[in-house]
Design an enzyme around this catalytic site. Structure first.
Site, PDB file in Angstrom:
ATOM      1  N   ASP A   7       0.854  -1.208   0.000  1.00  0.00           N
ATOM      2  CA  ASP A   7       0.000   0.000   0.000  1.00  0.00           C
ATOM      3  C   ASP A   7       0.885   1.251   0.000  1.00  0.00           C
ATOM      4  OD1 ASP A   7      -2.448   1.346   2.366  1.00  0.00           O
ATOM      5  OD2 ASP A   7      -2.237   1.613   0.218  1.00  0.00           O
ATOM      6  N   ASN A  64      -2.156 -10.829  -4.545  1.00  0.00           N
ATOM      7  CA  ASN A  64      -2.013 -12.288  -4.624  1.00  0.00           C
ATOM      8  C   ASN A  64      -0.784 -12.680  -3.808  1.00  0.00           C
ATOM      9  OD1 ASN A  64      -4.158 -12.776  -6.554  1.00  0.00           O
ATOM     10  ND2 ASN A  64      -2.853 -11.612  -7.975  1.00  0.00           N
ATOM     11  N   LYS A  76       1.755 -15.387  -3.286  1.00  0.00           N
ATOM     12  CA  LYS A  76       2.172 -16.560  -4.063  1.00  0.00           C
ATOM     13  C   LYS A  76       3.118 -17.475  -3.306  1.00  0.00           C
ATOM     14  CE  LYS A  76       0.937 -14.741  -8.375  1.00  0.00           C
ATOM     15  NZ  LYS A  76       0.081 -15.450  -9.319  1.00  0.00           N
ATOM     16  N   ARG A 117      -9.540  11.313 -11.728  1.00  0.00           N
ATOM     17  CA  ARG A 117      -8.974  11.290 -10.362  1.00  0.00           C
ATOM     18  C   ARG A 117      -8.466   9.905  -9.982  1.00  0.00           C
ATOM     19  NH1 ARG A 117     -12.082  12.331  -5.881  1.00  0.00           N
ATOM     20  NH2 ARG A 117     -14.094  11.928  -6.848  1.00  0.00           N
ATOM     21  N   LYS A 118      -8.598   8.952 -10.915  1.00  0.00           N
ATOM     22  CA  LYS A 118      -8.223   7.565 -10.609  1.00  0.00           C
ATOM     23  C   LYS A 118      -6.802   7.266 -11.108  1.00  0.00           C
ATOM     24  CE  LYS A 118     -11.870   5.856 -12.797  1.00  0.00           C
ATOM     25  NZ  LYS A 118     -12.947   4.908 -13.234  1.00  0.00           N
TER      26      LYS A 118
HETATM   27  C1  LIG Z   1      -3.824  11.692   1.798  1.00  0.00           C
HETATM   28  C2  LIG Z   1      -2.430  12.098   2.199  1.00  0.00           C
HETATM   29  C3  LIG Z   1      -1.837  11.277   3.303  1.00  0.00           C
HETATM   30  C4  LIG Z   1      -1.633   9.853   2.961  1.00  0.00           C
HETATM   31  C5  LIG Z   1      -0.737   9.689   1.745  1.00  0.00           C
HETATM   32  C6  LIG Z   1      -1.342   8.701   0.764  1.00  0.00           C
HETATM   33  C7  LIG Z   1      -0.957   8.342  -0.455  1.00  0.00           C
HETATM   34  C8  LIG Z   1      -0.052   8.964  -1.373  1.00  0.00           C
HETATM   35  C9  LIG Z   1       1.245   9.194  -0.926  1.00  0.00           C
HETATM   36  C10 LIG Z   1       2.333   9.526  -1.085  1.00  0.00           C
HETATM   37  C11 LIG Z   1       3.375   9.251  -0.365  1.00  0.00           C
HETATM   38  C12 LIG Z   1       3.383   8.620   0.902  1.00  0.00           C
HETATM   39  C13 LIG Z   1       3.468   7.377   1.193  1.00  0.00           C
HETATM   40  C14 LIG Z   1       2.339   6.541   1.141  1.00  0.00           C
HETATM   41  C15 LIG Z   1       1.899   6.270   2.535  1.00  0.00           C
HETATM   42  C16 LIG Z   1       0.823   5.667   2.777  1.00  0.00           C
HETATM   43  C17 LIG Z   1      -0.134   5.287   1.676  1.00  0.00           C
HETATM   44  C18 LIG Z   1      -1.298   4.672   2.333  1.00  0.00           C
HETATM   45  C19 LIG Z   1      -2.539   5.153   1.658  1.00  0.00           C
HETATM   46  C20 LIG Z   1      -3.661   4.667   2.451  1.00  0.00           C
HETATM   47  O1  LIG Z   1      -3.618   3.626   3.070  1.00  0.00           O
HETATM   48  S1  LIG Z   1      -5.027   5.673   2.467  1.00  0.00           S
HETATM   49  C21 LIG Z   1      -6.007   4.903   3.724  1.00  0.00           C
HETATM   50  C22 LIG Z   1      -6.907   3.810   3.182  1.00  0.00           C
HETATM   51  N1  LIG Z   1      -7.879   4.354   2.276  1.00  0.00           N
HETATM   52  C23 LIG Z   1      -8.990   4.980   2.743  1.00  0.00           C
HETATM   53  O2  LIG Z   1      -9.226   5.086   3.939  1.00  0.00           O
HETATM   54  C24 LIG Z   1      -9.880   5.577   1.699  1.00  0.00           C
HETATM   55  C25 LIG Z   1     -11.356   5.400   2.081  1.00  0.00           C
HETATM   56  N2  LIG Z   1     -12.152   5.757   0.894  1.00  0.00           N
HETATM   57  C26 LIG Z   1     -12.435   7.048   0.647  1.00  0.00           C
HETATM   58  O3  LIG Z   1     -12.119   7.946   1.410  1.00  0.00           O
HETATM   59  C27 LIG Z   1     -13.142   7.328  -0.647  1.00  0.00           C
HETATM   60  O4  LIG Z   1     -13.754   6.183  -1.137  1.00  0.00           O
HETATM   61  C28 LIG Z   1     -12.162   7.876  -1.706  1.00  0.00           C
HETATM   62  C29 LIG Z   1     -11.576   9.201  -1.212  1.00  0.00           C
HETATM   63  C30 LIG Z   1     -11.064   6.867  -1.953  1.00  0.00           C
HETATM   64  C31 LIG Z   1     -12.941   8.101  -3.005  1.00  0.00           C
HETATM   65  O5  LIG Z   1     -14.062   8.860  -2.674  1.00  0.00           O
HETATM   66  P1  LIG Z   1     -14.534  10.073  -3.654  1.00  0.00           P
HETATM   67  O6  LIG Z   1     -15.903  10.432  -3.200  1.00  0.00           O
HETATM   68  O7  LIG Z   1     -13.506  11.138  -3.720  1.00  0.00           O
HETATM   69  O8  LIG Z   1     -14.551   9.404  -5.090  1.00  0.00           O
HETATM   70  P2  LIG Z   1     -15.766   8.546  -5.702  1.00  0.00           P
HETATM   71  O9  LIG Z   1     -16.343   7.602  -4.712  1.00  0.00           O
HETATM   72  O10 LIG Z   1     -16.672   9.505  -6.397  1.00  0.00           O
HETATM   73  O11 LIG Z   1     -14.985   7.649  -6.793  1.00  0.00           O
HETATM   74  C32 LIG Z   1     -14.283   8.302  -7.848  1.00  0.00           C
HETATM   75  C33 LIG Z   1     -14.105   7.257  -8.927  1.00  0.00           C
HETATM   76  O12 LIG Z   1     -13.356   6.129  -8.412  1.00  0.00           O
HETATM   77  C34 LIG Z   1     -14.131   4.934  -8.525  1.00  0.00           C
HETATM   78  N3  LIG Z   1     -13.891   4.138  -7.324  1.00  0.00           N
HETATM   79  C35 LIG Z   1     -13.935   4.553  -6.036  1.00  0.00           C
HETATM   80  N4  LIG Z   1     -13.637   3.522  -5.219  1.00  0.00           N
HETATM   81  C36 LIG Z   1     -13.427   2.425  -6.020  1.00  0.00           C
HETATM   82  C37 LIG Z   1     -13.089   1.067  -5.779  1.00  0.00           C
HETATM   83  N5  LIG Z   1     -12.910   0.610  -4.527  1.00  0.00           N
HETATM   84  N6  LIG Z   1     -12.938   0.235  -6.821  1.00  0.00           N
HETATM   85  C38 LIG Z   1     -13.104   0.706  -8.077  1.00  0.00           C
HETATM   86  N7  LIG Z   1     -13.426   1.977  -8.397  1.00  0.00           N
HETATM   87  C39 LIG Z   1     -13.593   2.810  -7.367  1.00  0.00           C
HETATM   88  C40 LIG Z   1     -15.576   5.405  -8.592  1.00  0.00           C
HETATM   89  O13 LIG Z   1     -16.351   4.416  -9.245  1.00  0.00           O
HETATM   90  C41 LIG Z   1     -15.427   6.661  -9.403  1.00  0.00           C
HETATM   91  O14 LIG Z   1     -15.189   6.266 -10.733  1.00  0.00           O
HETATM   92  P3  LIG Z   1     -15.897   7.075 -11.972  1.00  0.00           P
HETATM   93  O15 LIG Z   1     -15.463   8.494 -11.815  1.00  0.00           O
HETATM   94  O16 LIG Z   1     -15.404   6.391 -13.197  1.00  0.00           O
HETATM   95  O17 LIG Z   1     -17.374   6.932 -11.723  1.00  0.00           O
END
Ligand SMILES: CCCCC/C=C\C/C=C/C/C=C\C/C=C\CCCC(=O)SCCNC(=O)CCNC(=O)[C@H](O)C(C)(C)COP(=O)(O)OP(=O)(O)OC[C@H]1O[C@@H](n2cnc3c(N)ncnc32)[C@H](O)[C@@H]1OP(=O)(O)O
Length: 240
Positions: A161, A183, A185, A206-207
């Site tokens: 992740d 997966n 393995k 946004r994806k």
């Molecule tokens: C945020 C900053 C701090 C964290 C840093 C993260 C990452 C990047 C980092 C950089 C560097 C750092 C290191 C990385 C460190 C850690 C990374 C860990 C990241 C995580 O560990 S983070 C925690 C776990 N994560 C959650 O806690 C999210 C819970 N969730 C939500 O907060 C909402 O769910 C959200 C915001 C994700 C979307 O919400 P939303 O309302 O903005 O967007 P919406 O629902 O409209 O979806 C828009 C389009 O995506 C499609 N879509 C949505 N979900 C889908 C699915 N599951 N499968 C297939 N398609 C999907 C829709 O179908 C639509 O598609 P279309 O536009 O084509 O219709």
């Protein structure tokens, strides 16, 4: 991470302003936060070799540091306390939708940097901007045991992740994981080193679609492969 955040072309307030929405005033960090942010504290970079690193991890680290010499790869520093702009914006614009107690927040630190040296996640990340690839050299410590003598699947999922999350670094904005498909393995012996090689596959609005594989140091064993979907956070939408 700070370097790449500093290079970020626009802040969230600029994004919001560009949409004609009044920039939300940054939240008062509160006395505790104020004193913290004015302190000149040098934070330890956990992505540098330490005595708990095995020979394998050190050798791989040296190989990747060599790849950084021509600028094609970048070593990503990793501290548990530094609050880069990206995370600060996240806390300012997305956390207030669900008030989190200030004192709890001030204790927050990345999950992967919360173990004593050598006992949990020992890793170093390298990023290649041109190829949109991230490589994570990972040694899972004894506190990450799953099946006896092997790494817990959740610990590997955490590193997958995190590594996939870093792949979104070249995209503007803040991303969260929406979907991870993993997966498993071949089990990973506890305290062994694996290489997580990930790439950004495509961006649709946004994806952001990313994928990776996890191999042993000698590349002979494929331990895991995974895909992920990260969604760019929309400041106009509440997270909860
Ligand atoms: C945020 C900053 C701090 C964290 C840093 C993260 C990452 C990047 C980092 C950089 C560097 C750092 C290191 C990385 C460190 C850690 C990374 C860990 C990241 C995580 O560990 S983070 C925690 C776990 N994560 C959650 O806690 C999210 C819970 N969730 C939500 O907060 C909402 O769910 C959200 C915001 C994700 C979307 O919400 P939303 O309302 O903005 O967007 P919406 O629902 O409209 O979806 C828009 C389009 O995506 C499609 N879509 C949505 N979900 C889908 C699915 N599951 N499968 C297939 N398609 C999907 C829709 O179908 C639509 O598609 P279309 O536009 O084509 O219709």
């Amino acid at each position: 991470m700070l370097r790449s955040c500093a290079a970020r072309p626009r802040t969230l307030s600029a994004l919001r302003a560009a949409r004609g929405g009044a920039p939300r005033p940054a939240r008062d960090p509160g006395p505790a936060r104020r004193s913290f942010s004015t302190e000149k504290v040098i934070h330890k970079d956990h992505s540098l070799p330490n005595p708990s690193w095995s020979k394998d991890l050190r050798l791989l680290f040296d190989q990747f540091m060599k790849k950084c010499e021509d600028g094609s790869w970048k070593h990503l520093p990793s501290s548990e306390c530094k609050v880069p702009q990206r995370i600060h914006s996240f806390k300012t614009y997305f956390l207030d939708s669900k008030p989190v107690k200030e004192d709890q927040l001030s204790q927050a630190r990345p999950f992967t940097r919360s173990y004593e040296v050598g006992q949990g996640f020992e890793y170093a990340m390298f990023y290649n901007e041109d190829e949109k690839r991230t490589v994570c050299l990972f040694q899972g410590g004894p506190y990450l045991e799953g099946p006896p003598g092997f790494l817990h699947g959740g610990a590997l999922a955490t590193m997958i992740d995190t590594t996939l999350g870093v792949c979104t670094i070249s995209c503007m904005g803040l991303f969260m994981t929406a979907n991870l498909n993993i997966n498993f393995k071949s089990p990973i012996p506890l305290c062994s080193v694996v290489v997580i090689s990930s790439q950004l596959d495509k961006v649709e609005g946004r994806k952001v679609f990313v994928s990776c594989n996890v191999r042993s140091v000698d590349e002979k064993t494929l331990h895991s492969d995974a895909t992920g979907l990260f969604i760019k956070l929309d400041p106009e939408k509440s997270l909860t």
